[in-house]
Design a protein around this motif. Structure first.
Motif, PDB file in Angstrom:
ATOM      1  N   LYS A 143       0.667  -0.955  -0.285  1.00  0.00           N
ATOM      2  CA  LYS A 143      -0.358   0.221   0.217  1.00  0.00           C
ATOM      3  C   LYS A 143       0.532   1.290   0.045  1.00  0.00           C
ATOM      4  O   LYS A 143       0.924   2.405  -0.421  1.00  0.00           O
ATOM      5  N   THR A 214      -6.317   0.589 -11.312  1.00  0.00           N
ATOM      6  CA  THR A 214      -7.159   1.633 -10.016  1.00  0.00           C
ATOM      7  C   THR A 214      -6.301   1.072  -8.716  1.00  0.00           C
ATOM      8  O   THR A 214      -6.576   1.363  -7.858  1.00  0.00           O
ATOM      9  N   ASN A 218      -6.638   3.683  -5.619  1.00  0.00           N
ATOM     10  CA  ASN A 218      -6.519   2.959  -4.384  1.00  0.00           C
ATOM     11  C   ASN A 218      -6.147   3.893  -3.475  1.00  0.00           C
ATOM     12  O   ASN A 218      -5.795   4.138  -2.195  1.00  0.00           O
ATOM     13  N   THR A 219      -4.156   4.138  -3.885  1.00  0.00           N
ATOM     14  CA  THR A 219      -3.488   4.631  -3.238  1.00  0.00           C
ATOM     15  C   THR A 219      -4.208   6.995  -2.708  1.00  0.00           C
ATOM     16  O   THR A 219      -3.575   7.112  -1.313  1.00  0.00           O
ATOM     17  N   HIS A 221      -6.931   6.720  -1.203  1.00  0.00           N
ATOM     18  CA  HIS A 221      -7.750   6.468   0.024  1.00  0.00           C
ATOM     19  C   HIS A 221      -7.823   7.462   0.757  1.00  0.00           C
ATOM     20  O   HIS A 221      -9.110   7.335   1.008  1.00  0.00           O
ATOM     21  N   ARG A 297     -19.632  -3.003  -3.057  1.00  0.00           N
ATOM     22  CA  ARG A 297     -18.716  -2.729  -2.285  1.00  0.00           C
ATOM     23  C   ARG A 297     -18.599  -0.885  -2.365  1.00  0.00           C
ATOM     24  O   ARG A 297     -18.217  -0.243  -1.961  1.00  0.00           O
ATOM     25  N   LEU A 324     -12.773   5.320  -6.033  1.00  0.00           N
ATOM     26  CA  LEU A 324     -12.336   3.933  -5.151  1.00  0.00           C
ATOM     27  C   LEU A 324     -12.518   3.370  -4.173  1.00  0.00           C
ATOM     28  O   LEU A 324     -12.014   2.011  -4.795  1.00  0.00           O
ATOM     29  N   PHE A 325     -14.546   2.984  -4.714  1.00  0.00           N
ATOM     30  CA  PHE A 325     -15.046   1.801  -4.308  1.00  0.00           C
ATOM     31  C   PHE A 325     -14.872   0.507  -5.433  1.00  0.00           C
ATOM     32  O   PHE A 325     -14.832  -0.237  -4.739  1.00  0.00           O
ATOM     33  N   SER A 327     -12.811   0.405  -7.421  1.00  0.00           N
ATOM     34  CA  SER A 327     -11.212   0.033  -7.417  1.00  0.00           C
ATOM     35  C   SER A 327     -10.215  -0.915  -6.699  1.00  0.00           C
ATOM     36  O   SER A 327      -9.973  -1.432  -7.613  1.00  0.00           O
ATOM     37  N   GLN A 328     -11.557  -1.178  -5.892  1.00  0.00           N
ATOM     38  CA  GLN A 328     -10.771  -1.772  -4.482  1.00  0.00           C
ATOM     39  C   GLN A 328     -11.237  -3.271  -5.304  1.00  0.00           C
ATOM     40  O   GLN A 328      -9.893  -3.815  -4.841  1.00  0.00           O
ATOM     41  N   HIS A 331      -9.027  -4.458  -8.721  1.00  0.00           N
ATOM     42  CA  HIS A 331      -7.384  -4.013  -8.062  1.00  0.00           C
ATOM     43  C   HIS A 331      -6.590  -5.660  -7.607  1.00  0.00           C
ATOM     44  O   HIS A 331      -6.447  -6.425  -7.866  1.00  0.00           O
ATOM     45  N   PHE A 332      -7.471  -5.748  -6.512  1.00  0.00           N
ATOM     46  CA  PHE A 332      -7.179  -7.433  -5.965  1.00  0.00           C
ATOM     47  C   PHE A 332      -7.567  -8.811  -6.794  1.00  0.00           C
ATOM     48  O   PHE A 332      -7.882  -9.807  -5.834  1.00  0.00           O
TER      49      PHE A 332
END
Length: 442
Positions: A143, A214, A218-219, A221, A297, A324-325, A327-328, A331-332
């Motif tokens: 992160k 994404t 996320n960075t 946040h 999300r 942002l929601f 992208s999380q 991304h993962f």
């Protein structure tokens, strides 16, 4: 495309890749265990076996559960309630985690958590959350490089460089491959590395763009959350500005019921008590979510008057919070079940291969290896084309499969459609591996 433009795009591809490669390799390597974060945590701390509730068990009131949590820690106040709803077919019970602390603004380390089974109110004896262990260290490295917000913003810049590298790589792919069939792997050490680099890179380019974009979002946040609390939350509580907090707060159950009635079809994700970071001194902050893998999300905030239990405001999140929601999970890759996680692992390994091969090719070029690919675009006339339709047929198909797989998995809970999404995501992997293995056998 003119030769000058081709050289410019090649330079963009080379230098954006070189600048970001070290940190991108770090994020790819740390991302590998994070794909299976939940599974690793369950392996390190197996959850205890849970008994089925009695047939005549009655679901407890949230107020009663909060009172039990507070009785275990005299002097504490309730801070938040977090709800966990099992996925369809899961044997896990629905639970609520009640956090208490010495004051509403207590830091994370001072909070005490109590997990209750929502079916009958049983207190679940779960292992304490791991802090400072291996997985926490890996997550913080991924992160923010263990450097807080500055580290996160640096990684965000590297994510943007990855996007620029992928886009420029796609641009130069056409002129380079206009005389070669898709999947061609030529003889010669450098030519083979170059062809494999191009093959894998173009095969997963769509996924790299999604993960890079994404990841960069996320960075942000912490700044986005702080901006929402400072700018949007006060807008929802205008009439209460300057008023003293209520002397006594009302029922949590009533606040939850009010929020549910205002958002039919949504379920409660969390409740923050008055005076905490995501509520106000006058309101319960109730956050609701949808039912699909993506909409669950995206939270919708509702503010419920802490004294009267009436709805003060409910609204959609601003576009940047929704981004942002969204992208999380994108991304993962943790929204599509275990099959998608395994494919995310393979895609991550392929991304590492692209980064390492690109670094190798740059080092070889600097040593002025004599072997130069004969089909490299040279001269104005050879560089005047961006590739024939056949050059792009397979890359477009692979990109379409990746986008379709990610998109369908986001919007459905249907098992058949989820399998279709997994199949669409597996096709590019199968194609890339087929051509890679065929090329390596030559």
């Amino acid at each position: 495309m003119s030769q000058a433009r081709l050289r410019l795009w090649s330079a963009v591809h080379r230098w954006t890749s070189l600048i970001a490669t070290t940190l991108l390799l770090l994020t790819c390597v740390t991302g590998l265990p994070l794909i299976f974060h939940d599974e690793i945590e369950d392996w390190l701390d197996p959850p205890p076996a849970r008994q089925q509730p009695a047939a005549d068990a009655v679901a407890p009131a949230l107020d009663a559960l909060v009172a039990r949590a507070l009785a275990a820690h005299p002097g504490h106040v309730a801070v938040s309630l977090g709800f966990s709803r099992p996925a369809p077919g899961s044997t896990e019970p629905p639970t609520v985690v009640i956090a208490t602390g010495p004051d509403p603004q207590a830091p994370f380390a001072q909070l005490r958590r109590h997990t209750f089974d929502l079916r009958d109110g049983t207190l679940l004896q779960l292992p304490p959350p791991r802090t400072g262990g291996f997985m926490d260290t890996v997550l913080e490295l991924h992160k923010n490089l263990l450097a807080g917000l500055p580290g996160a913003l640096l990684l965000g810049a590297m994510g943007l460089l990855l996007v620029a590298s992928v886009v420029s790589g796609v641009v130069v792919y056409g002129p380079f491959m206009r005389k070669l069939r898709f999947g061609t792997v030529r003889a010669g050490r450098r030519a083979r590395w170059l062809d494999l680099h191009n093959l894998v890179g173009i095969g997963i380019a769509a996924w790299l763009l999604v993960v890079g974009t994404t990841g960069a979002i996320n960075t942000l946040h912490d700044p986005i959350a702080a901006h929402w609390r400072a700018e949007v939350l006060p807008q929802m509580t205008g009439p209460y500005r300057g008023l003293p907090p209520p002397g006594r707060i009302g029922s949590i159950d009533a606040a939850v019921a009010t929020a549910r009635a205002a958002a039919p079809g949504m379920e409660v994700q969390s409740v923050f008590l008055p005076g905490t970071n995501f509520a106000t001194p006058h309101h319960f902050g109730v956050y609701l979510r949808g039912a699909t893998p993506l909409s669950m999300r995206i939270l919708k905030p509702a503010l419920v008057d802490a004294a009267t239990g009436t709805l003060s405001d409910i609204r959609e999140m601003p576009w940047y919070v929704k981004a942002l929601f969204v992208s999380q999970p994108l991304h993962f890759g943790d929204y599509g079940g275990l099959p998608m996680k395994w494919m995310w692992l393979v895609l991550d390994l392929l991304a590492i291969a692209v980064l390492v091969s690109g670094l190798y090719l740059w080092a070889v070029r600097r040593r002025r290896v004599a072997e130069v690919p004969p089909s490299r675009p040279r001269g104005e006339s050879e560089a005047a084309t961006e590739g024939s339709p056949s050059t792009w047929r397979m890359p477009k198909l692979l990109a379409l499969c990746i986008c379709a797989g990610l998109g369908v998995a986001c919007v459905t809970t249907d098992a058949a459609l989820k399998w279709a999404a997994d199949l669409a995501l597996a096709i590019p992997l199968a194609v890339v591996f087929w051509f890679v293995l065929r090329g390596l056998r030559r």
